[in-house]
Design an enzyme around this catalytic site. Structure first.
Site, PDB file in Angstrom:
ATOM      1  N   ARG A  92       0.856  -1.192   0.000  1.00 39.52           N
ATOM      2  CA  ARG A  92       0.000   0.000   0.000  1.00 39.52           C
ATOM      3  C   ARG A  92       0.894   1.244   0.000  1.00 39.52           C
ATOM      4  O   ARG A  92       1.558   1.552   0.999  1.00 39.52           O
ATOM      5  CB  ARG A  92      -0.917   0.009   1.218  1.00 39.52           C
ATOM      6  CG  ARG A  92      -1.940  -1.118   1.217  1.00 39.52           C
ATOM      7  CD  ARG A  92      -2.846  -1.010   0.011  1.00 39.52           C
ATOM      8  NE  ARG A  92      -4.060  -1.793   0.174  1.00 39.52           N
ATOM      9  CZ  ARG A  92      -5.035  -1.795  -0.708  1.00 39.52           C
ATOM     10  NH1 ARG A  92      -4.948  -1.075  -1.798  1.00 39.52           N
ATOM     11  NH2 ARG A  92      -6.104  -2.531  -0.514  1.00 39.52           N
ATOM     12  N   GLU A 122      -5.908  -7.403 -12.594  1.00 39.26           N
ATOM     13  CA  GLU A 122      -4.640  -7.079 -13.260  1.00 39.26           C
ATOM     14  C   GLU A 122      -3.886  -5.917 -12.610  1.00 39.26           C
ATOM     15  O   GLU A 122      -2.687  -5.766 -12.811  1.00 39.26           O
ATOM     16  CB  GLU A 122      -4.877  -6.796 -14.749  1.00 39.26           C
ATOM     17  CG  GLU A 122      -5.747  -5.595 -15.045  1.00 39.26           C
ATOM     18  CD  GLU A 122      -7.248  -5.864 -14.923  1.00 39.26           C
ATOM     19  OE1 GLU A 122      -8.011  -4.884 -14.862  1.00 39.26           O
ATOM     20  OE2 GLU A 122      -7.669  -7.032 -14.845  1.00 39.26           O
ATOM     21  N   GLY A 161     -12.207  11.235  10.913  1.00 44.72           N
ATOM     22  CA  GLY A 161     -11.613  12.560  10.861  1.00 44.72           C
ATOM     23  C   GLY A 161     -10.931  12.862   9.544  1.00 44.72           C
ATOM     24  O   GLY A 161     -10.556  14.004   9.285  1.00 44.72           O
ATOM     25  N   ALA A 214     -11.414  -7.047   0.597  1.00 44.13           N
ATOM     26  CA  ALA A 214     -12.212  -5.816   0.632  1.00 44.13           C
ATOM     27  C   ALA A 214     -12.114  -5.100  -0.701  1.00 44.13           C
ATOM     28  O   ALA A 214     -11.224  -5.378  -1.502  1.00 44.13           O
ATOM     29  CB  ALA A 214     -11.716  -4.910   1.750  1.00 44.13           C
TER      30      ALA A 214
END
Length: 171
Positions: A51, A131, A107, A63
């Site tokens: 990430r 992909e 927030g 998810a």
């Protein structure tokens, strides 16, 4: 009524300000889903992928976004949960039970995530995402999951807090 001011906009997000409070909005979907899926032999199905915002690999639940595919903008959340479970992990489920809905970071963003329990599950292919994704699938025994989490160094791999919430429903 507060006045919203758009500060910046990209392909998928925009930065807005309301009465001086700056936050992000998703512009390309109708919701976010996460799936709590446990195999017959009591293993939690998790994903791992890099990430960029945290510059690390992250352990997470299967998810994704609902309504982010052209022509499927009104995709029901349950159908998105089923699609994401299959795409990311290679598992399919007979049923999906809505568990709860809540903000991901109240927030920072208007994003709300809906959790579903999938079951019974069966593996139908390898998974790994579409992909644009490079997902590693983990099936972790619930009996030893705390030790498994402890094996990761936070300098290289983070565990998304949603996983800890999911353990309540998995156990």
């Amino acid at each position: 009524m507060p006045q919203q001011k758009i500060l910046a906009a990209g392909n998928h997000l925009r930065l807005v300000s309301v009465d001086g409070w700056e936050y992000t909005e998703r512009t390309n979907c109708r919701g976010v889903v996460a799936v709590v899926a446990v195999t017959e032999d009591r293993q939690l199905i998790l994903t791992e992928q890099y990430r960029p915002p945290v510059d690390r690999r992250v352990i997470d639940l299967p998810a994704g976004l609902a309504g982010d595919i052209a022509g499927e903008e009104m995709e029901p959340l349950e159908r998105a949960a089923k699609r994401e479970l299959r795409e990311e992990t290679g598992y399919d489920a007979e049923g999906f039970e809505f568990l709860f809905r809540g903000p991901t970071s109240a927030g920072l963003t208007n994003e709300v995530i809906s959790f579903f329990r999938a079951g019974p599950v069966c593996q139908v292919d390898a998974g790994g995402g579409d992909e644009s994704e490079d997902i590693v699938v983990h099936t972790v025994p619930l009996a030893t999951i705390d030790e498994w989490f402890a094996s990761f160094s936070p300098e290289t791999t983070l565990v998304d807090p949603k996983v800890y919430a999911a353990l309540h429903f998995a156990r």
